[in-house]
Write a protein that holds these residues in place. Sequence first.
Motif, mmCIF file in Angstrom:
data_model
loop_
_atom_site.group_PDB
_atom_site.id
_atom_site.type_symbol
_atom_site.label_atom_id
_atom_site.label_comp_id
_atom_site.label_asym_id
_atom_site.label_seq_id
_atom_site.Cartn_x
_atom_site.Cartn_y
_atom_site.Cartn_z
ATOM 1 N N ILE A 182 0.832 -1.204 0.000
ATOM 2 C CA ILE A 182 0.000 0.000 0.000
ATOM 3 C C ILE A 182 0.867 1.254 0.000
ATOM 4 C CG2 ILE A 182 -1.461 1.376 1.560
ATOM 5 C CD1 ILE A 182 -3.011 -1.163 2.160
ATOM 6 N N PHE A 183 2.034 1.143 0.609
ATOM 7 C CA PHE A 183 2.897 2.313 0.775
ATOM 8 C C PHE A 183 3.596 2.729 -0.520
ATOM 9 C CE2 PHE A 183 2.639 -0.111 4.728
ATOM 10 C CZ PHE A 183 2.017 0.833 5.535
ATOM 11 N N ASP A 184 3.543 1.872 -1.546
ATOM 12 C CA ASP A 184 4.089 2.278 -2.844
ATOM 13 C C ASP A 184 3.251 3.402 -3.447
ATOM 14 O OD1 ASP A 184 6.100 0.433 -2.661
ATOM 15 O OD2 ASP A 184 5.099 -1.077 -3.902
ATOM 16 N N ASP A 185 1.933 3.290 -3.297
ATOM 17 C CA ASP A 185 1.031 4.313 -3.832
ATOM 18 C C ASP A 185 0.818 5.461 -2.855
ATOM 19 O OD1 ASP A 185 0.658 2.840 -6.164
ATOM 20 O OD2 ASP A 185 -1.023 1.714 -5.315
ATOM 21 N N ASP A 186 0.878 5.144 -1.574
ATOM 22 C CA ASP A 186 0.631 6.166 -0.552
ATOM 23 C C ASP A 186 1.615 5.980 0.601
ATOM 24 O OD1 ASP A 186 -0.303 8.024 1.216
ATOM 25 O OD2 ASP A 186 -2.259 7.066 1.562
ATOM 26 N N PRO A 187 2.788 6.605 0.515
ATOM 27 C CA PRO A 187 3.810 6.451 1.557
ATOM 28 C C PRO A 187 3.330 6.859 2.942
ATOM 29 C CG PRO A 187 4.734 7.494 -0.398
ATOM 30 C CD PRO A 187 3.249 7.467 -0.584
ATOM 31 N N ASP A 188 2.291 7.680 3.010
ATOM 32 C CA ASP A 188 1.792 8.155 4.296
ATOM 33 C C ASP A 188 0.567 7.384 4.777
ATOM 34 O OD1 ASP A 188 3.738 10.205 4.380
ATOM 35 O OD2 ASP A 188 2.496 11.453 3.064
ATOM 36 N N ALA A 189 0.269 6.261 4.133
ATOM 37 C CA ALA A 189 -0.907 5.476 4.521
ATOM 38 C C ALA A 189 -0.831 5.097 5.994
ATOM 39 C CB ALA A 189 -1.003 4.224 3.658
ATOM 40 N N ALA A 190 -1.958 5.217 6.685
ATOM 41 C CA ALA A 190 -1.996 4.954 8.126
ATOM 42 C C ALA A 190 -2.449 3.543 8.454
ATOM 43 C CB ALA A 190 -2.919 5.965 8.805
ATOM 44 N N THR A 191 -2.767 2.741 7.433
ATOM 45 C CA THR A 191 -3.200 1.364 7.658
ATOM 46 C C THR A 191 -2.718 0.489 6.515
ATOM 47 O OG1 THR A 191 -5.132 -0.101 7.869
ATOM 48 C CG2 THR A 191 -5.398 1.868 6.520
ATOM 49 N N ILE A 192 -2.520 -0.796 6.805
ATOM 50 C CA ILE A 192 -2.102 -1.721 5.754
ATOM 51 C C ILE A 192 -3.298 -2.427 5.134
ATOM 52 C CG2 ILE A 192 0.156 -2.132 6.784
ATOM 53 C CD1 ILE A 192 -0.947 -4.754 7.921
ATOM 54 N N ALA A 193 -4.494 -2.159 5.628
ATOM 55 C CA ALA A 193 -5.691 -2.832 5.129
ATOM 56 C C ALA A 193 -6.087 -2.310 3.748
ATOM 57 C CB ALA A 193 -6.850 -2.640 6.103
ATOM 58 N N VAL A 194 -6.507 -3.216 2.882
ATOM 59 C CA VAL A 194 -7.035 -2.830 1.564
ATOM 60 C C VAL A 194 -8.505 -2.495 1.779
ATOM 61 C CG1 VAL A 194 -7.386 -3.552 -0.829
ATOM 62 C CG2 VAL A 194 -5.389 -4.360 0.436
ATOM 63 N N ASP A 195 -8.749 -1.273 2.234
ATOM 64 C CA ASP A 195 -10.084 -0.910 2.702
ATOM 65 C C ASP A 195 -10.772 0.163 1.869
ATOM 66 O OD1 ASP A 195 -8.419 1.152 3.404
ATOM 67 O OD2 ASP A 195 -8.769 1.003 5.570
ATOM 68 N N ASP A 196 -10.325 0.340 0.617
ATOM 69 C CA ASP A 196 -11.061 1.236 -0.270
ATOM 70 C C ASP A 196 -10.846 0.801 -1.715
ATOM 71 O OD1 ASP A 196 -8.646 2.398 -1.301
ATOM 72 O OD2 ASP A 196 -8.615 3.838 0.337
ATOM 73 N N VAL A 197 -11.567 1.444 -2.620
ATOM 74 C CA VAL A 197 -11.560 1.049 -4.027
ATOM 75 C C VAL A 197 -10.177 1.206 -4.654
ATOM 76 C CG1 VAL A 197 -12.493 1.579 -6.305
ATOM 77 C CG2 VAL A 197 -13.999 1.594 -4.315
ATOM 78 N N ALA A 198 -9.508 2.311 -4.368
ATOM 79 C CA ALA A 198 -8.203 2.574 -4.979
ATOM 80 C C ALA A 198 -7.187 1.498 -4.595
ATOM 81 C CB ALA A 198 -7.699 3.954 -4.565
ATOM 82 N N LYS A 199 -7.174 1.124 -3.327
ATOM 83 C CA LYS A 199 -6.243 0.086 -2.881
ATOM 84 C C LYS A 199 -6.597 -1.262 -3.505
ATOM 85 C CE LYS A 199 -5.536 2.364 1.592
ATOM 86 N NZ LYS A 199 -5.819 2.298 3.054
ATOM 87 N N GLY A 200 -7.892 -1.542 -3.587
ATOM 88 C CA GLY A 200 -8.321 -2.795 -4.192
ATOM 89 C C GLY A 200 -7.916 -2.887 -5.650
ATOM 90 N N PHE A 201 -8.084 -1.790 -6.387
ATOM 91 C CA PHE A 201 -7.699 -1.773 -7.798
ATOM 92 C C PHE A 201 -6.199 -1.974 -7.948
ATOM 93 C CE2 PHE A 201 -6.051 0.559 -11.463
ATOM 94 C CZ PHE A 201 -6.761 -0.041 -12.499
ATOM 95 N N SER A 202 -5.424 -1.301 -7.110
ATOM 96 C CA SER A 202 -3.970 -1.420 -7.186
ATOM 97 C C SER A 202 -3.524 -2.854 -6.918
ATOM 98 C CB SER A 202 -3.318 -0.462 -6.184
ATOM 99 O OG SER A 202 -1.910 -0.515 -6.273
#
Length: 356
Positions: A182-202
Motif C-alpha cells: 500500500i505504501f508504494d502508492d501512498d507512503p503516508d498510509a496509516a493502515t495496511i488494510a485494503v479498505d477502499d476502491v483505490a487500494k483494491g484496484f492497485s
Amino acid sequence: MHLGCMILFLFLASFDVASQSLPKLTPRQLAVNQLVNASRILASQGVADDCAGHISIRDPLSSDTFLITGGSRTPAQVTPADVTVARINDSQVISAALEDHEPPIRPAEIFIHSSIYQRFPNSTVNSIAYYQAEQLLPWSLFSSDSAGINTSLVTTDDLTGFFATTSGASFLGPHPAPVFSIFDDDPDAATIAVDDVAKGFSLATRFGPADATVASVNETDGFRPLVLMRNDGATVVGTTVPEVTFRFVQAVKSARIQHHASMLSAQNGSVPRFVPAQAIKSSDEYLRSWLLWISQVENAMAADVARSPELWAGSGNAAGTGAGSENAASMKGPLSKGLALIVICTTISLASLLSL
C-alpha cells in the motif's frame, strides 16, 4: 456389452441410487457450503487464525454479485449465517446469502474481492481468499525486484523472493510471487488494510494483465495466482473454492520448505533448486486433499449444527423461500456429498480411460 461400458454403467447406476439419498441443495446452498467448509479447513490447516481473513465465490445466481464470509466469527467458527451477498461493482452488501438471516458485518477488505472480480473474467478467477497467514509474511517484507527472474536463474541474492518448491505449489509459476505494498502508492498510509476502491484496484493489477489467462503463468508478464501483501498476508485466486483452498495450504507448506532450504543455503552458498518452468501446472489436483480436509472438520461442524441449527438454515433460493429443518440438515453432510463427488470424478476418469 463391452467390459468397459459395463463398468461405466455400474458406476453411473450406483451414483443414481446414492444421489437419491443425498440432500438436494440449491446452487446458493452449494456455494455457501463450500465457503463454510473452506474457511474451517484453512483454520484447521493453520492458514487462518483469529486474524482478518475471508474467502469468496462468484454468486451462482447472478453475475453481478459474489458471496463472501463475513461477520464477527473467526474462520474456524464460520457458519452459513456468516456468508453475505455483495455487489461486484461497488462492494455494497445486499443481503445474507441465505434467507432468514441478517446481513453479516461487511469485511473491511471486501475491496480485494470486488476489484479482482471486476478485473478478471470468471474463466480466470471464480474464487478468492485473503488471509493473514504468518508463514507467508516473511516474504512480504521484501520488495519483489526480482520479478524478471525465473527459477532457472535464481541466485542467493534472490532468495527473499517466494518461489515454488513443490509440485503442490507449482501453480505459482516459475517467477517469484508479486509483493503488493500500500505504501508504494501512498507512503503516508496509516493502515495496511485494503479498505477502499483505490487500494483494491492497485492490488488487483498485481495479478497480471486483465486479459491474462491461467495458462500464462509461465510468462514474465503473465497471470499470477498468488500475491503477497506487505506486512499483511496474501491473496490467492482460482477457478473454484476447493482449488483456492488447496493453493493456500500448498503455498504455506512451500513457505516452510523454502525457509529451511534458505537456511541450508546460507551454510554453503548453494542455491535451492525450485520447480522449473516445464513442471509448472496451471490447474491443481485438489480433490483428494479437499475430501480429506472436509472429513477432518466434519465433527466440529456437526456439533455446531446441533448446537445452533438456526445458523445453518435457509435455502438461498432467488425468491427467498424454502427455509426449514430439511435445509438445515442438508448443511450437515459435507462428507456424504464428498463421497458422491468421488463417484462422479471416478466415473469421469474411467470414461476418459475407456475412450483411449
